[in-house]
Design a protein around this motif. Sequence first.
Motif, mmCIF file in Angstrom:
data_model
loop_
_atom_site.group_PDB
_atom_site.id
_atom_site.type_symbol
_atom_site.label_atom_id
_atom_site.label_comp_id
_atom_site.label_asym_id
_atom_site.label_seq_id
_atom_site.Cartn_x
_atom_site.Cartn_y
_atom_site.Cartn_z
ATOM 1 N N UNK A 89 34.652 -9.982 69.576
ATOM 2 C CA UNK A 89 34.247 -8.577 69.635
ATOM 3 C C UNK A 89 34.364 -7.913 68.274
ATOM 4 N N UNK A 90 33.454 -6.967 68.028
ATOM 5 C CA UNK A 90 33.396 -6.224 66.783
ATOM 6 C C UNK A 90 33.225 -4.741 67.117
ATOM 7 N N UNK A 111 37.326 -8.841 65.520
ATOM 8 C CA UNK A 111 37.288 -8.492 64.102
ATOM 9 C C UNK A 111 37.352 -6.978 63.969
ATOM 10 N N UNK A 112 38.351 -6.505 63.233
ATOM 11 C CA UNK A 112 38.464 -5.085 62.894
ATOM 12 C C UNK A 112 37.817 -4.897 61.525
ATOM 13 N N UNK A 113 36.693 -4.179 61.494
ATOM 14 C CA UNK A 113 35.910 -4.035 60.264
ATOM 15 C C UNK A 113 36.345 -2.851 59.413
ATOM 16 N N UNK A 138 40.986 -10.717 63.496
ATOM 17 C CA UNK A 138 40.549 -10.867 62.118
ATOM 18 C C UNK A 138 40.364 -9.485 61.510
ATOM 19 N N UNK A 139 40.771 -9.323 60.275
ATOM 20 C CA UNK A 139 40.602 -8.038 59.596
ATOM 21 C C UNK A 139 39.785 -8.249 58.335
ATOM 22 N N UNK A 140 38.934 -7.261 58.031
ATOM 23 C CA UNK A 140 38.024 -7.389 56.905
ATOM 24 C C UNK A 140 38.678 -7.249 55.551
#
Length: 367
Positions: A89-90, A111-113, A138-140
């Motif tokens: 998820x995004x 993913x945290x954008x 996941x982090x950008x």
Amino acid sequence: MADVVQVLDSLDPGGAERHVVDLARELVRRGHHVEVAASASGPLAQELERAGVRLHVVAPERVTRRASPQFAEGLAELLERLRPDVVHAHRHAATLAAAQAVGPGTAFVVTEHTEALWRTPSDRTHARVALRRAEIVLSGSRPIAAALHAQGLVPHGVTRVVGPAVTDGPSSAAAPPAWRGRPVIGRVCRLQPDKGVDVFLRAASLLVPRLPTAVFPVLGDGPAAAELRALGHWLGLDGKVHWLGYRPDARALLPCLDVLAVTSRSEAGQLVVLEAFAAGVPVVGAAIGGIPEQVRSGRNGLLVPPGDAASLARALHAVVTRPVLARRLREGARRRAAAHSFDAMVDAVEGAYAEALAPFRRASAGA
């Protein structure tokens, strides 16, 4: 190989959306089966179709920055039918929906954008519940990971930093006739308040007396478009700011810029920064969030205080009027882009999937 469903709010143009399209295309090339679910379609859906990736619209309307029972219910029905190995998820709304929809036996990756500074206490509570259901977040950028921990949204040991990376884009487009022989200072983003396009316009109004031939293209569309056009008119920028709207060839137009401005008020880092760097275009960016991780002041661009139109104008003026500085920044931009391998980014995502799936596969093997 894994069956993967990527979930996001919509296929409207934006950095996270572009990331999902590029990631899905490459995962398919590597042999994974990938489908995409969203609350709404959008212009980028055509690229998914060309890549052979199926898009499922699972909500009656576009959902963003909020919880939506309809989004979660539609997604749950889809996942029950597809039974993927991984749901990835995004963005906030998609993450909340996916956290409710993911069934047993499916690994959940988020993913945290961005740092999502807009989140209210209630939003943070919803995000905390959703993110703690994920096997891996996941982090950008490192600032995003730090913000997630500082706000108590995820426990330590769950996050992995996977920064943006740029694919090989299309060849350069010819510069529009109105840009030729003029300083071209651009902004490329979704037109919404947190992108700080108003700061860019105020800086442009300060530059016009000093750079009377300069043009200021704005590529992008969004909910603040009408308000920003009105501000540009009020600032006397008619004919100076070129409102180009959404352009599917935005990447190809980047080499036509002398400098890209990144004026966000909250930003973990932008894919368009690396796209500009790959085109040899220096960036003047707000020193906020993850932007300083990408823009190294004096090496590939310049950093200015966020929201400071006067400082932004001075930095942009320096880049377009000092050839030695501009040449050094262009060279540094290309080196920085080369250091962010797209293949390495996808390798890291695949590694996250394998790590998230490992407990499920061990359990299956022992059953």
